[in-house]
Enzyme design. Structure first.
Site, PDB file in Angstrom:
ATOM      1  N   SER A 150       0.925  -1.209  -0.070  1.00  0.00           N
ATOM      2  CA  SER A 150       0.110  -0.003   0.188  1.00  0.00           C
ATOM      3  C   SER A 150       0.866   1.337   0.079  1.00  0.00           C
ATOM      4  O   SER A 150       1.823   1.565  -1.050  1.00  0.00           O
ATOM      5  CB  SER A 150      -1.012   0.058   1.195  1.00  0.00           C
ATOM      6  OG  SER A 150      -2.006   0.856   0.913  1.00  0.00           O
ATOM      7  N   ASP A 226     -10.252  -5.560  -2.947  1.00  0.00           N
ATOM      8  CA  ASP A 226      -9.430  -4.744  -2.160  1.00  0.00           C
ATOM      9  C   ASP A 226     -10.368  -3.048  -2.369  1.00  0.00           C
ATOM     10  O   ASP A 226     -10.555  -2.678  -3.154  1.00  0.00           O
ATOM     11  CB  ASP A 226      -8.368  -4.069  -2.603  1.00  0.00           C
ATOM     12  CG  ASP A 226      -7.080  -3.283  -1.833  1.00  0.00           C
ATOM     13  OD1 ASP A 226      -7.803  -2.373  -1.333  1.00  0.00           O
ATOM     14  OD2 ASP A 226      -6.194  -3.522  -1.671  1.00  0.00           O
ATOM     15  N   HIS A 259      -7.444  -6.158   0.910  1.00  0.00           N
ATOM     16  CA  HIS A 259      -6.082  -5.121   1.334  1.00  0.00           C
ATOM     17  C   HIS A 259      -5.187  -5.527   2.608  1.00  0.00           C
ATOM     18  O   HIS A 259      -4.368  -4.942   2.869  1.00  0.00           O
ATOM     19  CB  HIS A 259      -6.536  -3.712   1.622  1.00  0.00           C
ATOM     20  CG  HIS A 259      -5.665  -2.550   1.260  1.00  0.00           C
ATOM     21  ND1 HIS A 259      -4.882  -2.416  -0.069  1.00  0.00           N
ATOM     22  CD2 HIS A 259      -4.946  -1.798   2.195  1.00  0.00           C
ATOM     23  CE1 HIS A 259      -4.168  -1.529   0.237  1.00  0.00           C
ATOM     24  NE2 HIS A 259      -4.114  -0.882   1.259  1.00  0.00           N
TER      25      HIS A 259
END
EC number: 3.1.2.12
Lengths: 281, 281
Positions: A150, A226, A259
């Protein structure tokens, strides 16, 4: 007194999982990081894989949740997990917002006061931390790879593209690839870097890959469930930028994955093998 | 309304890691548990491995830290991680002490008020939870194994010895094997079970193995740098009791390893393979 303080060291997969603290010149205060030394490190210098974590995370997050030590032990990789920012900075506005400030350093060197005094994660990861590792751990820095998740995927991609001579391999999980085009970047970059979009572009993987190239295939894994995919991550932008500039990219999309570190743990072995191939060569 | 509430379900190693809540009749209130369904569970009922956690832990602890999903996916095992006690019981003295009460149910059926109304983890794990799983998940309960850590290792050993017909395999990490002889047991058992030592002995693996036997080798891993080893765990007592009663035991001691999930993660693959051998047979 040693330049690093041992917070904890615990046996893991025949090696040592450690947590450390030191005073960082770059970041103007104490910083924390984790290092996993595989069994091979007991007798020789080992290649290094940095793992940069995402928003809200610390040096503990991937260390506890990614399940990376098993393959690191098998492949003989030292794992280095830095914290995601300096802590306890006392700067007004540095806490209380998970998208900015402490826990959200975005791996930039801030140029705007008051952030510029402490939030210099780019130089910390690229320069100060490796130099410290070289003095304190059995590492072969000529064989370094970098990975992240991320915000940390953004860190890994931008750092590798800006310093391709420092890293032999790069990969990312669900990275922010175009911070100049998404809300997370729009929020953080102006506060750290000021109002000039050119300054933001210097930390945007999609922009960087048009000017720089990385020698070797970039590996990116992305979960299709996600919740940040469409608005914040937008891997298609990096896919297109790499295609246009001739950068080798392997972008894998995985149905059903979100995620979280359940996603990361599911594919961390592939990433460690990707890095080991480049680092053992 | 379904009898279970889905707290979260996330893709993990091709399967589903879920967290659930339900109202337990046995424990007189809401209970939480985690279930990992491997990819094989999409098409057939799979064998089940329970993992009982230790003091202070919840259904999240092993789920996040043990790294068990990878091998469960490979071997086709459903993993079940219950919480370690009921929560928010409102009973005076049930919180604030990590060695007793909430988070420290010791896998007994309390007989002393007020604990007897809620702290009935033995029956919950042995009876109510399996029945619930059979209704809600693709499990083959005829193929069940049980494992645990520390207080949960005590739970796994005592449950398997008391109900050998329910479980085909049992293993433990750093278990409490003789609660009637160590401080943790001396503190908790009288409060849950009263002052009669015979009641405590019914939850003491070293005592149970003299009267019961388990068909198959019990696997125990113990770290030699475990700070609880000499005073609370004392695996030599179980080693001796098994030897005297003819119970097959494989007790492995590992230099340098402590009481943490870094230790568990390092050897979880061996435990899952131990169970899979018995459960696939």
């Amino acid at each position: 007194m040693s330049e690093i303080e041992i917070v904890a060291e615990q046996r893991s997969f025949g090696g040592v999982q450690g947590f450390y603290r030191h005073v960082s010149e770059t970041c103007g205060g104490p910083m924390r990081f984790a290092v996993y030394q595989p069994p091979q490190a007991a007798t020789r210098a080992c290649p290094v894989l940095y793992f940069l974590a995402g928003l809200t995370c610390t040096e503990e997050t991937a260390t506890i949740k990614a399940g990376a030590q098993r393959m690191a032990a098998e492949l003989g990789l030292v794992l280095v997990m830095p914290d995601t920012s300096p802590r306890d900075t006392g700067i007004g506005g540095a806490t209380g917002d998970w998208e900015f400030g402490e826990g959200a350093g975005f791996y930039v060197d801030a140029t705007v006061a008051p952030w510029s005094a402490r939030f210099r994660m780019h130089s910390y990861v690229v320069d100060e931390l490796p130099a410290l590792l070289a003095r304190q751990f059995p590492v072969d820095l000529a064989r370094s790879g970098i990975c992240g998740h991320s915000m940390g995927g953004h860190g890994a991609l931008t750092i590798a593209l800006k310093h391709p001579q420092r890293y032999r391999s790069v990969s990312a999980f669900a990275p922010i690839v175009a911070p100049t085009q998404v809300p997370w970047g729009h929020k953080a970059l102006p506060r750290y870097l000021g109002d000039d979009p050119a300054a933001w572009a210097a930390y945007d993987a999609c922009e960087l890959v048009r000017e720089h190239s990385f020698d070797g295939e970039i590996l990116i894994d992305q979960g299709e469930a996600d919740k940040f995919l469409a608005e914040q991550l937008r891997p298609e932008l990096f896919d297109q930028a790499c295609a246009e500039s001739g950068q080798a990219l392997r972008l894998r999309r995985h149905a059903g994955y979100d995620h979280s570190y359940y996603f990361i743990a599911s594919f961390i072995e592939d990433h460690l093998r990707h890095h080991a191939r480049a680092l053992e060569a």
